[in-house]
Design a protein around this motif. Structure first.
Motif, PDB file in Angstrom:
ATOM      1  N   GLY A 194       0.791  -1.225   0.000  1.00  0.00           N
ATOM      2  CA  GLY A 194       0.000   0.000   0.000  1.00  0.00           C
ATOM      3  C   GLY A 194       0.818   1.267   0.000  1.00  0.00           C
ATOM      4  O   GLY A 194       1.658   1.493  -0.870  1.00  0.00           O
ATOM      5  N   GLY A 195       0.592   2.115   1.000  1.00  0.00           N
ATOM      6  CA  GLY A 195       1.284   3.393   1.097  1.00  0.00           C
ATOM      7  C   GLY A 195       2.778   3.266   1.259  1.00  0.00           C
ATOM      8  O   GLY A 195       3.519   4.227   1.034  1.00  0.00           O
ATOM      9  N   THR A 237       8.268   8.269  -8.288  1.00  0.00           N
ATOM     10  CA  THR A 237       6.927   8.472  -8.848  1.00  0.00           C
ATOM     11  C   THR A 237       5.880   7.690  -8.057  1.00  0.00           C
ATOM     12  O   THR A 237       4.752   8.167  -7.872  1.00  0.00           O
ATOM     13  N   THR A 238       6.236   6.502  -7.570  1.00  0.00           N
ATOM     14  CA  THR A 238       5.311   5.764  -6.702  1.00  0.00           C
ATOM     15  C   THR A 238       5.071   6.537  -5.412  1.00  0.00           C
ATOM     16  O   THR A 238       3.948   6.571  -4.876  1.00  0.00           O
ATOM     17  N   TRP A 239       6.111   7.183  -4.907  1.00  0.00           N
ATOM     18  CA  TRP A 239       5.980   8.051  -3.728  1.00  0.00           C
ATOM     19  C   TRP A 239       5.013   9.201  -4.027  1.00  0.00           C
ATOM     20  O   TRP A 239       4.161   9.532  -3.195  1.00  0.00           O
ATOM     21  N   ALA A 240       5.130   9.768  -5.228  1.00  0.00           N
ATOM     22  CA  ALA A 240       4.202  10.834  -5.619  1.00  0.00           C
ATOM     23  C   ALA A 240       2.770  10.313  -5.677  1.00  0.00           C
ATOM     24  O   ALA A 240       1.822  10.994  -5.246  1.00  0.00           O
ATOM     25  N   VAL A 241       2.597   9.082  -6.178  1.00  0.00           N
ATOM     26  CA  VAL A 241       1.251   8.508  -6.310  1.00  0.00           C
ATOM     27  C   VAL A 241       0.598   8.313  -4.942  1.00  0.00           C
ATOM     28  O   VAL A 241      -0.545   8.722  -4.716  1.00  0.00           O
ATOM     29  N   VAL A 242       1.329   7.675  -4.009  1.00  0.00           N
ATOM     30  CA  VAL A 242       0.734   7.423  -2.682  1.00  0.00           C
ATOM     31  C   VAL A 242       0.542   8.732  -1.922  1.00  0.00           C
ATOM     32  O   VAL A 242      -0.391   8.850  -1.112  1.00  0.00           O
ATOM     33  N   PRO A 252      -2.371   6.625   4.069  1.00  0.00           N
ATOM     34  CA  PRO A 252      -3.272   5.642   4.705  1.00  0.00           C
ATOM     35  C   PRO A 252      -4.322   5.073   3.765  1.00  0.00           C
ATOM     36  O   PRO A 252      -4.779   3.941   3.940  1.00  0.00           O
ATOM     37  N   ASP A 253      -4.727   5.850   2.760  1.00  0.00           N
ATOM     38  CA  ASP A 253      -5.813   5.424   1.866  1.00  0.00           C
ATOM     39  C   ASP A 253      -5.310   4.794   0.567  1.00  0.00           C
ATOM     40  O   ASP A 253      -6.117   4.328  -0.252  1.00  0.00           O
ATOM     41  N   ALA A 254      -3.993   4.790   0.371  1.00  0.00           N
ATOM     42  CA  ALA A 254      -3.436   4.406  -0.926  1.00  0.00           C
ATOM     43  C   ALA A 254      -3.853   3.009  -1.350  1.00  0.00           C
ATOM     44  O   ALA A 254      -4.285   2.794  -2.491  1.00  0.00           O
ATOM     45  N   GLN A 255      -3.747   2.029  -0.441  1.00  0.00           N
ATOM     46  CA  GLN A 255      -4.050   0.656  -0.829  1.00  0.00           C
ATOM     47  C   GLN A 255      -5.517   0.486  -1.187  1.00  0.00           C
ATOM     48  O   GLN A 255      -5.849  -0.132  -2.212  1.00  0.00           O
ATOM     49  N   GLY A 256      -6.398   1.047  -0.380  1.00  0.00           N
ATOM     50  CA  GLY A 256      -7.824   0.913  -0.650  1.00  0.00           C
ATOM     51  C   GLY A 256      -8.228   1.526  -1.976  1.00  0.00           C
ATOM     52  O   GLY A 256      -8.987   0.931  -2.754  1.00  0.00           O
ATOM     53  N   VAL A 257      -7.720   2.721  -2.256  1.00  0.00           N
ATOM     54  CA  VAL A 257      -8.037   3.396  -3.520  1.00  0.00           C
ATOM     55  C   VAL A 257      -7.485   2.605  -4.707  1.00  0.00           C
ATOM     56  O   VAL A 257      -8.164   2.432  -5.727  1.00  0.00           O
TER      57      VAL A 257
END
Length: 480
Positions: free
Chosen positions: A49-50, A250-255, A261-266
């Motif tokens: 996730g995040g 870029t993955t850091w920018a995405v999360v 906290p919401d990254a995995q759910g989204v």
């Protein structure tokens, strides 16, 4: 035919590539924009996730440790056989033959997979943007035909084309990163133990590792490199660091854009449509730049196809030159590009993709998972064999440089072996499919193992000159 004429038809073009050219070829195979759209989204959703950015940085660290030994081996060996040549040097002829078969299978399947991805996204994106609709198989076959023509012109020309593609897609990712940083900022919570170890860090690292596939191709171009004993190690370090930075940041920018906290759910909610990155781009870049990103995704997919076609052709060329496969595969054009091997590779990929199409297979549900999933596993196994070979070779030489020839590559081997085992156990995740026939594809590696052992014994008994040639072929180029 004179000796000079014969030589000109069986050798690659020396001195055609510098560090930048090889890095372009390698990073194009990695396809950073595709890596973010596909790999990063999966790592966030199915991995940790995040905390997914750390997965990319950890994998980069493991591969850099491997690269320490890889650099030392590259100074001992210049050969178009890539990791197959490494394994011959470290684990012997039979091990090298097995590695060659695995590499040939993996890279050729990869190209079939890129026909599926390129065809699917070209059909959907071009239809959305222009209204023009054409079957994915036609787009895919058109793409491999163009790749074939570009590759025949010469690897130096391919590297220039891929360099342009790479700069365009990396610039787009940089614009996205800066936009997120300015509008929201990057969250350092992504690197806290709470989120790094959330979800499944092992699955996150496994998926992140797929984003680095292609870096190992640096060795494939050693015979075409300028000052290969220095160029190949530098290109390898540069490629791994560049991939780690581009994908990790870029993955850091995405999360950060979603909220750690919401990254995995989204990300999970966007799995069925695969549009997570485009939705975020719409929010942070706006409609016009999102359209540009969609177009650059097609460029990225084409670049990956061209790079993998070049790599797969060189494995066929190297095995043909060693007479493991028909010797005609070793013929080259005046430009130095593999002539027959390129035809065979492109033809094989096109025929297999066409068979899938005629069987009614869905490109994104069946063709891509099957071909790219198996190709991913094959390359991971190949990397592991190469890492082990490096350690074994230098121990046999009683090399006194313990850090660079034992400790660092040894740790790299353990890390790659762990990721490879994860890939086998979780092949349904790697392949993105639960279909039984797709999940049985790893058995092809078992067949390659058995087939390699049997074939090696056959050559040893009935064609000893060919068997001995597995090693002597390497020595022709090691002194360059």
């Amino acid at each position: 035919m004179t000796a000079t004429s014969e030589h000109s038809h069986t050798t690659l073009r020396p001195g055609a590539l510098g560090v930048a050219g090889i890095v372009f070829l390698v990073l194009a195979a990695v396809a950073p924009l595709t890596g973010i759209v596909v790999v990063a989204s999966l790592a966030i959703a199915l991995g940790n996730g995040g905390g997914a950015p750390m997965s990319f940085f950890l994998v980069a660290a493991i591969l850099l440790l491997f690269a320490v030994g890889y650099a030392q081996m590259s100074k001992q060996l210049v050969n178009a056989g890539g990791f197959y040549a490494f394994v011959v040097k470290g684990l012997g002829r039979t091990g090298g033959l097995i590695a060659g078969l695995i590499a040939t299978l993996g890279y050729n399947f990869f190209v079939v997979g890129t026909i599926g991805t390129s065809g699917f996204f070209m059909q959907s994106i071009i239809k959305e943007l222009t209204g023009f609709d054409m079957s994915w198989i036609l787009w895919g076959l058109l793409s491999i035909a163009v790749c074939f023509v570009l590759a025949r012109i010469g690897v130096d020309f391919s590297s220039k084309v891929l360099g342009v593609c790479l700069v365009l897609e990396t610039t787009m990712l940089l614009v996205f990163d800066v936009s997120v940083f300015v509008q929201k900022g990057f969250s350092f919570a992504a690197f806290s133990p709470e989120w790094v170890f959330s979800g499944s860090l092992p699955i996150g690292m496994l998926l992140a590792a797929t984003g680095f596939l292609g870096f190992e191709a640096t060795a494939l171009f050693s015979e075409e490199a300028k000052q290969p004993l220095r160029t190949i190690p530098r290109a390898t370090y540069t490629a791994i660091v560049a991939i780690g930075v581009i994908l990790g940041v870029t993955t850091w920018a995405v999360v950060s854009a979603i909220g750690v906290p919401d990254a995995q759910g989204v990300a999970v909610t966007h799995l069925p449509t695969g549009d997570l990155i485009f939705v975020l781009a719409q929010q942070y870049l706006g409609g016009p730049l999102t359209t540009v990103m969609m177009i650059l995704l097609l460029v990225s997919l084409f670049a990956a196809m061209l790079a993998f076609h070049n790599s797969a052709s060189r494995y066929l060329y190297a095995l043909g030159r060693a007479r493991i496969l028909p010797g005609v595969l070793a013929r080259t054009r005046a430009s130095g590009s593999p002539a027959v091997a390129g035809i065979v590779q492109a033809g094989f990929a096109a025929i297999v993709a066409l068979i899938f199409f005629l069987a009614g297979a869905d490109p994104i549900v069946q063709v891509v998972p099957a071909m790219l999933g198996f190709g991913t596993l094959s390359v991971l196994i190949l990397q592991g064999l190469a890492a082990l070979s490096i350690v074994v070779y230098f121990r046999r030489q009683h090399d006194g440089r313990w850090w660079s020839t034992f400790v660092a590559p040894g740790i790299g081997f353990v890390g790659i072996a762990a990721i490879s085992i994860l890939a086998i156990v979780n092949f349904n995740i790697v392949a993105g499919s639960e279909e039984l026939w797709i999940n049985l594809l790893p058995l092809l590696l078992v067949l390659a193992l058995i087939g390699g052992i049997v074939y090696a014994q056959y050559l040893k008994r009935t064609k000893p000159a060919v068997y001995d040639g597995l090693s002597s072929d390497l020595e022709q180029f090691s002194a360059r």
